[in-house]
Design a protein around this motif. Sequence first.
Motif, PDB file in Angstrom:
ATOM      1  N   SER A  74       0.825  -1.208   0.000  1.00 10.10           N
ATOM      2  CA  SER A  74       0.000   0.000   0.000  1.00 10.10           C
ATOM      3  C   SER A  74       0.863   1.263   0.000  1.00 10.10           C
ATOM      4  O   SER A  74       0.386   2.350  -0.344  1.00 10.10           O
ATOM      5  N   ILE A  75       2.153   1.122   0.366  1.00  8.02           N
ATOM      6  CA  ILE A  75       3.102   2.233   0.335  1.00  8.02           C
ATOM      7  C   ILE A  75       3.876   2.238  -0.976  1.00  8.02           C
ATOM      8  O   ILE A  75       4.038   3.268  -1.626  1.00  8.02           O
ATOM      9  N   ASP A  76       4.367   1.060  -1.360  1.00 10.08           N
ATOM     10  CA  ASP A  76       5.122   0.890  -2.613  1.00 10.08           C
ATOM     11  C   ASP A  76       4.514  -0.299  -3.346  1.00 10.08           C
ATOM     12  O   ASP A  76       4.744  -1.446  -2.963  1.00 10.08           O
ATOM     13  N   PRO A  77       3.734  -0.074  -4.413  1.00 16.53           N
ATOM     14  CA  PRO A  77       2.942  -1.148  -5.024  1.00 16.53           C
ATOM     15  C   PRO A  77       3.711  -2.066  -5.977  1.00 16.53           C
ATOM     16  O   PRO A  77       3.074  -2.846  -6.691  1.00 16.53           O
ATOM     17  N   VAL A  78       5.024  -1.986  -5.996  1.00  9.65           N
ATOM     18  CA  VAL A  78       5.797  -2.813  -6.926  1.00  9.65           C
ATOM     19  C   VAL A  78       6.358  -4.018  -6.183  1.00  9.65           C
ATOM     20  O   VAL A  78       7.286  -3.902  -5.370  1.00  9.65           O
ATOM     21  N   VAL A  79       5.776  -5.180  -6.459  1.00  8.81           N
ATOM     22  CA  VAL A  79       6.233  -6.417  -5.830  1.00  8.81           C
ATOM     23  C   VAL A  79       7.649  -6.724  -6.301  1.00  8.81           C
ATOM     24  O   VAL A  79       8.042  -6.368  -7.411  1.00  8.81           O
ATOM     25  N   TYR A  80       8.444  -7.359  -5.445  1.00 10.08           N
ATOM     26  CA  TYR A  80       9.860  -7.682  -5.659  1.00 10.08           C
ATOM     27  C   TYR A  80      10.750  -6.451  -5.653  1.00 10.08           C
ATOM     28  O   TYR A  80      11.955  -6.564  -5.762  1.00 10.08           O
ATOM     29  N   ARG A  81      10.163  -5.255  -5.505  1.00  6.56           N
ATOM     30  CA  ARG A  81      10.931  -4.083  -5.114  1.00  6.56           C
ATOM     31  C   ARG A  81      10.636  -3.783  -3.658  1.00  6.56           C
ATOM     32  O   ARG A  81      11.521  -3.382  -2.903  1.00  6.56           O
ATOM     33  N   SER A  82       9.390  -4.006  -3.263  1.00  5.82           N
ATOM     34  CA  SER A  82       8.984  -3.720  -1.884  1.00  5.82           C
ATOM     35  C   SER A  82       8.839  -4.986  -1.052  1.00  5.82           C
ATOM     36  O   SER A  82       9.191  -4.999   0.132  1.00  5.82           O
TER      37      SER A  82
END
Length: 549
Positions: A79-87
């Motif tokens: 919900s803060i950073d919507p990019v999976v495998y980055r967040s």
Amino acid sequence: MNPLEVQFSTNPFVFQLVGHLLIAAFSVWILLRKRPLSDGVFIVVLVALTALMRLPAFLFNHELDPDESQMLAQGLTLSIDPVVYRSIDPTTGGPLTSYLLSGFAHLGFTLDFHLAHILSWVLTLLGLLIGYFTAKALNLAATAQWALLPFVSFISLAQYPDFIIFYSEITSILVLNATVFFLAYWNQKKGFQASELVIFGVLLGMIPLCKLQALPMAFVIGVYACVQLFLYQRSKLLSHFLYLTLGFVGLWAVWCLFLAKNDVLDDFYTYYIEANLAYKDNLAGSVVKRSKFVNFFRLPWVIINKGCGFEWLLYPFMLLSLVAGLVIIIKKRIRNGISLDAYFWVMLGGYLLMANLAISRTGSFYEHYFHYLFLPFLLLFSLFLKHLPSQTKWVMVSTQVAFFVLFVNNTVHNRPTNKFTSTPRPADVTRAKVAHQILQYGTPGQYMAVWGWSCDLYVATQMPQGVNENHTPRSGMYHSYQKHYYQRYLRDLKRNQPAIFVDAVTPRTIWMDNQKKYGHHNYPELAEFIAKNYQFRAEVEGVKIFSHK
């Protein structure tokens, strides 16, 4: 009265007795009726009964299983950073479950254990209702409500935490059930619409992104869908197959473009596919190593031996399977030839076998994996009851009878009948102290990194993950991909500079339970980074808290 003011003890006798009586009255009413209830009335009563009996769990705002903390933390972070495998790295759980939770966060819900336990009930019930309408699509409307009764009792009365938590398989089960509904619908309609095939292809493509363990069932569903394309409207086989493929490939094209645009496509392949396939639970030292072949045939014995309550669904299934085998296969084998409709049940048998494989493959036999058996049990209950003498319908109350006997026995011997009390457990008090101390130096919304396995700290503080891996056995314990995980953990720390770093390695930590061996100071690059950028603030119950300088 505010529902949060309701208090439940370890033995809420009157509440549980009333619940048992209401479920019994509802079950007898359904079984004695000459016609099924209308769908609306049936669903309203089903929802009301199960919600009432789940109320203690809804109000229980503490961790019941590490998996639910893991997923809540991932949803909070997305919900803060919507990019999976980055967040976040969702491990084998799949990113779609975490995105579902992040959606609730965007809607203003607090991602806590209240929400997790309510969502678990809602989505489990929704999956069963999809199964109910699948049975109706198979012309089993007369028995579908009877077949649901054991599940009503189980969802209402089971006390084992794995059947209460927000389990990681939940979205994959919903999508699997939806795809099986399409197969049942086409089985009766003997035809397809282009839009249906595209939607089915999208759903089938979603399954690997929900849970890797669901792939065996997805394979059976995909194969049978192709069989149906061949059996029905064969003249349009190619066009129908292209529509189905369009949905599947289209979803994956969009997904891969999203990952590539955010420069994490390689990470997705490395960590979700390569690393998970190599992982195979090799860090779970407590699991007795047996061959997959042996594990496959051990499942019924394991379910019975665990005594987690699921055996009260297994027993009636085994009994009806035996009786139906005698009545249908032996007595009616010559008279009833194989029709096209029968192929659906062949598929469902394959689905059941693959569900067994998904549950037993690693030998861990996690109880929440048993949810994969709900759909085949429900549909086969409906089928068996249609072909067996009407008296067999009373087998459907055996699940509740078993839970009632257990309830009476525990009450007589003064043993707890409710595990979801309003009074926090000693471990809950301890974790609250740790979370309170963390919030002396950080605030909700700031990044935090935890070394060890204590994902509940993210939930308690509402601080998102500053690193992909919110539980660090893959970074801290030896396996073939440890170096990849450890180096990524360091890169995440340097990129996000979390406000708080917590070394949660204590004797109570899962797997990483030895501070002398797994404490962060044993990893030179990590220890150097923390010493240079963080200041030690406090130690609570062995958990060390550092704040960024």
